[in-house]
Motif scaffolding. Structure first.
Motif, PDB file in Angstrom:
ATOM      1  N   LEU A  46       0.842  -1.189   0.000  1.00 42.41           N
ATOM      2  CA  LEU A  46       0.000   0.000   0.000  1.00 42.41           C
ATOM      3  C   LEU A  46       0.881   1.244   0.000  1.00 42.41           C
ATOM      4  N   GLU A  47       0.484   2.248  -0.766  1.00 43.76           N
ATOM      5  CA  GLU A  47       1.296   3.449  -0.870  1.00 43.76           C
ATOM      6  C   GLU A  47       0.635   4.686  -0.285  1.00 43.76           C
ATOM      7  N   SER A  48      -0.648   4.647  -0.076  1.00 44.73           N
ATOM      8  CA  SER A  48      -1.358   5.833   0.400  1.00 44.73           C
ATOM      9  C   SER A  48      -1.703   5.746   1.879  1.00 44.73           C
ATOM     10  N   THR A  49      -0.923   5.025   2.632  1.00 46.48           N
ATOM     11  CA  THR A  49      -1.174   4.937   4.062  1.00 46.48           C
ATOM     12  C   THR A  49      -0.510   6.123   4.756  1.00 46.48           C
ATOM     13  N   PRO A  50      -1.078   6.599   5.870  1.00 41.78           N
ATOM     14  CA  PRO A  50      -0.470   7.736   6.555  1.00 41.78           C
ATOM     15  C   PRO A  50       0.901   7.372   7.113  1.00 41.78           C
ATOM     16  N   ALA A  51       1.759   8.346   7.163  1.00 43.15           N
ATOM     17  CA  ALA A  51       3.105   8.129   7.695  1.00 43.15           C
ATOM     18  C   ALA A  51       3.024   7.773   9.172  1.00 43.15           C
ATOM     19  N   GLN A  52       3.852   6.827   9.597  1.00 39.74           N
ATOM     20  CA  GLN A  52       3.881   6.417  10.996  1.00 39.74           C
ATOM     21  C   GLN A  52       4.816   7.351  11.756  1.00 39.74           C
ATOM     22  N   THR A  53       4.236   8.276  12.487  1.00 42.14           N
ATOM     23  CA  THR A  53       5.014   9.219  13.278  1.00 42.14           C
ATOM     24  C   THR A  53       5.284   8.615  14.652  1.00 42.14           C
ATOM     25  N   PRO A  54       6.278   9.138  15.354  1.00 43.10           N
ATOM     26  CA  PRO A  54       6.615   8.575  16.670  1.00 43.10           C
ATOM     27  C   PRO A  54       5.457   8.691  17.665  1.00 43.10           C
ATOM     28  N   VAL A  55       5.363   7.698  18.545  1.00 41.55           N
ATOM     29  CA  VAL A  55       4.333   7.677  19.581  1.00 41.55           C
ATOM     30  C   VAL A  55       4.805   8.539  20.745  1.00 41.55           C
ATOM     31  N   ILE A  56       3.959   9.486  21.153  1.00 41.54           N
ATOM     32  CA  ILE A  56       4.272  10.357  22.291  1.00 41.54           C
ATOM     33  C   ILE A  56       3.793   9.717  23.590  1.00 41.54           C
ATOM     34  N   ALA A  57       2.572   9.189  23.562  1.00 47.51           N
ATOM     35  CA  ALA A  57       2.007   8.550  24.752  1.00 47.51           C
ATOM     36  C   ALA A  57       1.070   7.443  24.299  1.00 47.51           C
ATOM     37  N   GLU A  58       0.954   6.419  25.131  1.00 49.99           N
ATOM     38  CA  GLU A  58       0.002   5.355  24.837  1.00 49.99           C
ATOM     39  C   GLU A  58      -0.503   4.751  26.134  1.00 49.99           C
ATOM     40  N   ARG A  59      -1.665   4.132  26.026  1.00 53.85           N
ATOM     41  CA  ARG A  59      -2.275   3.515  27.191  1.00 53.85           C
ATOM     42  C   ARG A  59      -3.097   2.316  26.746  1.00 53.85           C
ATOM     43  N   ALA A  60      -2.926   1.203  27.445  1.00 54.92           N
ATOM     44  CA  ALA A  60      -3.724   0.016  27.168  1.00 54.92           C
ATOM     45  C   ALA A  60      -5.021   0.124  27.963  1.00 54.92           C
ATOM     46  N   ILE A  61      -6.141  -0.125  27.290  1.00 55.00           N
ATOM     47  CA  ILE A  61      -7.454  -0.015  27.930  1.00 55.00           C
ATOM     48  C   ILE A  61      -8.326  -1.192  27.513  1.00 55.00           C
ATOM     49  N   TYR A  62      -9.334  -1.457  28.327  1.00 55.74           N
ATOM     50  CA  TYR A  62     -10.349  -2.448  27.998  1.00 55.74           C
ATOM     51  C   TYR A  62     -11.638  -1.700  27.673  1.00 55.74           C
ATOM     52  N   LEU A  63     -12.279  -2.077  26.587  1.00 53.38           N
ATOM     53  CA  LEU A  63     -13.557  -1.476  26.203  1.00 53.38           C
ATOM     54  C   LEU A  63     -14.662  -2.495  26.364  1.00 53.38           C
ATOM     55  N   SER A  64     -15.795  -2.048  26.860  1.00 54.76           N
ATOM     56  CA  SER A  64     -16.982  -2.896  26.862  1.00 54.76           C
ATOM     57  C   SER A  64     -18.172  -1.994  26.553  1.00 54.76           C
ATOM     58  N   GLY A  65     -19.091  -2.528  25.798  1.00 61.22           N
ATOM     59  CA  GLY A  65     -20.252  -1.736  25.414  1.00 61.22           C
ATOM     60  C   GLY A  65     -21.440  -2.634  25.167  1.00 61.22           C
ATOM     61  N   ASN A  66     -22.602  -2.012  25.031  1.00 58.84           N
ATOM     62  CA  ASN A  66     -23.788  -2.784  24.686  1.00 58.84           C
ATOM     63  C   ASN A  66     -24.577  -2.044  23.616  1.00 58.84           C
ATOM     64  N   PRO A  67     -25.503  -2.711  22.970  1.00 57.29           N
ATOM     65  CA  PRO A  67     -26.228  -2.111  21.839  1.00 57.29           C
ATOM     66  C   PRO A  67     -27.004  -0.835  22.180  1.00 57.29           C
ATOM     67  N   SER A  68     -27.306  -0.600  23.457  1.00 60.09           N
ATOM     68  CA  SER A  68     -28.043   0.602  23.831  1.00 60.09           C
ATOM     69  C   SER A  68     -27.187   1.856  23.694  1.00 60.09           C
ATOM     70  N   GLY A  69     -25.860   1.691  23.604  1.00 56.52           N
ATOM     71  CA  GLY A  69     -24.947   2.824  23.514  1.00 56.52           C
ATOM     72  C   GLY A  69     -24.169   3.044  24.794  1.00 56.52           C
ATOM     73  N   ALA A  70     -24.521   2.354  25.863  1.00 56.36           N
ATOM     74  CA  ALA A  70     -23.759   2.455  27.105  1.00 56.36           C
ATOM     75  C   ALA A  70     -22.401   1.797  26.907  1.00 56.36           C
ATOM     76  N   ALA A  71     -21.373   2.371  27.527  1.00 63.39           N
ATOM     77  CA  ALA A  71     -20.018   1.839  27.367  1.00 63.39           C
ATOM     78  C   ALA A  71     -19.224   2.052  28.650  1.00 63.39           C
ATOM     79  N   ARG A  72     -18.233   1.200  28.833  1.00 66.39           N
ATOM     80  CA  ARG A  72     -17.347   1.309  29.984  1.00 66.39           C
ATOM     81  C   ARG A  72     -15.917   1.126  29.492  1.00 66.39           C
TER      82      ARG A  72
END
Length: 155
Positions: A46-72
């Motif tokens: 692929l040639e039109s992918t955005p350039a990978q710039t250095p990561v300044i900050a990152e955080r691992a998270i867990y997502l959970s959600g339900n069809p009503s739109g509620a999320a944690r």
């Protein structure tokens, strides 16, 4: 009924689409189809992918959600970072559904965390290391971007 008042069924010759235009469109379609086929068969990168710039900050998270739109959203240690009601968590729940679908397609671990990354240029993205799926969050609007940016800055 007389012929003068009957509706026309056929268009006049000068109202039709010119044959040269139809042939040109057909040729263009065949050329595009050929180029895509060749690129796919030769595994062209692929040639039109955005350039990978250095990561300044990152955080691992867990997502959970339900069809009503509620999320944690939870941190790695199980602390609740955000608990969105149905009228506020639709975007987070939507991202969670996309990740769940991608993991389901590849048979990846559904309970693994995702990584929220801030890159140079204030580019915030979410990355799933289980499936290699990612999304640049700036394309979803300022409010949705802020929702995830606040998660990155929480203790």
């Amino acid at each position: 009924m007389s012929d003068a008042h009957s509706p026309r069924i056929h268009a006049k010759e000068d109202e039709l689409v010119p044959r040269v235009l139809i042939r040109a469109v057909l040729a263009l379609l065949l050329i595009v189809l050929s180029l895509v086929t060749i690129a796919t068969l030769t595994d062209r990168p692929l040639e039109s992918t955005p350039a990978q710039t250095p990561v300044i900050a990152e955080r691992a998270i867990y997502l959970s959600g339900n069809p009503s739109g509620a999320a944690r959203v939870m941190g790695l240690n199980g602390t609740i970072l955000a608990d969105f009601p149905a009228d506020k968590g639709g975007f987070v729940a939507g991202i969670e559904r996309v990740i769940a679908r991608e993991r389901g397609k590849s048979g990846a671990d559904a309970s693994a965390p995702v990584i929220l990354r801030l890159r140079e240029g204030n580019r915030l993205s979410i990355y799933d290391p289980e499936t290699n799926w990612s999304a640049e969050l700036m394309g979803f609007g300022a409010d949705n971007l802020r929702t995830f940016a606040r998660l990155l800055n929480q203790p």
